[in-house]
Design a protein around this motif. Structure first.
Motif, short mmCIF file in Angstrom:
data_model
loop_
_atom_site.label_atom_id
_atom_site.label_comp_id
_atom_site.label_asym_id
_atom_site.label_seq_id
_atom_site.Cartn_x
_atom_site.Cartn_y
_atom_site.Cartn_z
N ALA A 90 0.82 -1.21 0.00
CA ALA A 90 0.00 0.00 0.00
C ALA A 90 0.85 1.26 0.00
O ALA A 90 0.36 2.34 -0.25
N PHE A 113 -5.44 9.15 9.96
CA PHE A 113 -4.81 8.57 8.77
C PHE A 113 -4.68 7.06 8.91
O PHE A 113 -4.91 6.32 7.94
N ARG A 114 -4.31 6.60 10.09
CA ARG A 114 -4.15 5.17 10.31
C ARG A 114 -5.48 4.43 10.11
O ARG A 114 -5.53 3.34 9.54
N ARG A 116 -7.94 5.39 8.16
CA ARG A 116 -8.33 5.43 6.75
C ARG A 116 -7.39 4.62 5.85
O ARG A 116 -7.80 4.14 4.80
N HIS A 117 -6.14 4.50 6.26
CA HIS A 117 -5.14 3.83 5.42
C HIS A 117 -4.35 2.83 6.27
O HIS A 117 -3.15 3.01 6.52
N VAL A 120 -0.79 1.44 5.05
CA VAL A 120 0.34 2.33 4.74
C VAL A 120 1.29 2.41 5.93
O VAL A 120 0.86 2.57 7.07
N PRO A 281 -0.32 8.18 -0.93
CA PRO A 281 -0.37 8.15 0.54
C PRO A 281 0.26 9.38 1.18
O PRO A 281 -0.25 9.90 2.18
N ALA A 284 -2.08 12.24 0.85
CA ALA A 284 -3.21 12.06 1.76
C ALA A 284 -2.82 12.38 3.19
O ALA A 284 -3.60 13.00 3.93
#
Length: 315
Positions: A90, A113-114, A116-117, A120, A281, A284
């Motif tokens: 990712a 962020f963690r 949502r992704h 990553v 990423p 984002a």
């Protein structure tokens, strides 16, 4: 001439030390010297000046360093993106910044962020100054730097995010604590807790104090803003620091923060090599941090131009 020759040369210019680069690369100093000698042999000109305390690039060396640092950074960034594609990962986001930045500017954004992704990878590397952040960006391998904005640097794009007005931090029982605002004349007799010598905020403050003809006494220096706040609250001196929300409220019952409206505000925000080359990423994450900061600090439409821009002036 190989990419490894150029990478070693750039590292030597950055550190000013053959032995330091040898330690970082887990090789001998002789091996590092061979890379430099090969470049000098192929270019036909001396690239480094040797001094008792290290090395500095010659005018020709500075020319090669400027070109090589930018190119290698692009290559290393592209190779990392390609590795992510090959592995089907990712992706990752690598950020360099000061020791307390995550707590004051990014904590909520990191959590968001963690969520949502989740796939990553996030990596934070601590730097001691904005200059160190710039060097790390130019060397490649990093996506973003969160810095206190100061003088521009060639090849770095800046994006102001948060405006920070200045305050005088004092203990609750200090005579200054009763003031509603601090005038320049009020600062003449304070006992200043000095900010880090290489910090952009220190340079900004020193220039303003000198312009106002103020030279406050200072017998204590600190490594970061949080330490200055702690010592001020303990009554061990006065701290002139940018105002941060975390210092207000019940967690600091013995602290008072008095505005200094005559001192121009600082701006802090993102520095990158090129916004258009950032991975999805990384973009984002930068946007998530900005949205979080806008909620915490409020939108500041009267500040400098916040559009993404490339700064081409030399530092």
């Amino acid at each position: 001439m190989t990419l490894d020759d150029l990478r070693v040369f750039v590292a030597v210019c950055r550190t000013g030390s053959l032995s330091a680069v040898a330690r970082d690369l887990t090789c001998t100093q002789s091996a590092v010297s061979q890379h430099i000698k090969r470049l000098e042999r192929e270019t036909g000109i001396s690239l480094l000046e040797r001094h008792p305390r290290g090395v500095i690039p010659t005018p020709a060396g500075r020319l090669l360093h400027t070109a090589a640092a930018g190119g290698l950074g692009d290559i290393d960034h592209a190779l990392r993106r390609l590795r992510d594609l090959v592995r089907g990962e990712a992706g990752s986001v690598r950020v360099t910044t000061g020791a307390t930045t995550v707590r004051h500017f990014m904590s909520e954004a990191v959590v968001a962020f963690r969520h949502r992704h989740p796939g990553v990878s996030l990596e934070f590397q601590t730097a001691t100054s904005s200059r160190s952040c710039f060097d790390a960006l130019l060397a490649g391998g990093l996506d973003l730097a969160w810095i206190t904005l100061g003088e521009p640097v060639r090849g770095i794009e800046l994006r102001p995010v948060v405006e920070l007005p200045w305050v005088l931090a004092v203990a609750a029982d200090d005579p200054m604590a009763t003031k509603s605002r601090i005038a320049p004349a009020d600062l003449a007799d304070i006992r200043l807790l000095a900010l880090p010598q290489n910090a952009t905020s220190r340079s900004h403050l020193d220039a303003w104090l000198a312009g106002a003809g103020i030279d406050p006494a200072s017998d204590t220096s600190v490594s970061d803003w949080d330490t200055a706040i702690l010592l001020a609250e303990l009554g061990l001196g006065h701290a002139i620091v940018p105002d941060l929300p975390a210092w207000h409220g019940p967690t600091h019952p013995d602290l008072r923060l008095v505005p200094i409206p005559d001192l121009p505000a600082l701006w802090t925000g993102w520095a990158v090599r090129r916004w258009e080359s950032l991975s999805p990423p990384a973009r984002a994450f930068a946007d998530t941090v900005e949205a979080s900061c806008e909620q915490a600090f409020g939108a500041r439409p009267d500040g400098p131009d916040r559009r993404r821009r490339t700064v081409n002036a030399c530092s």
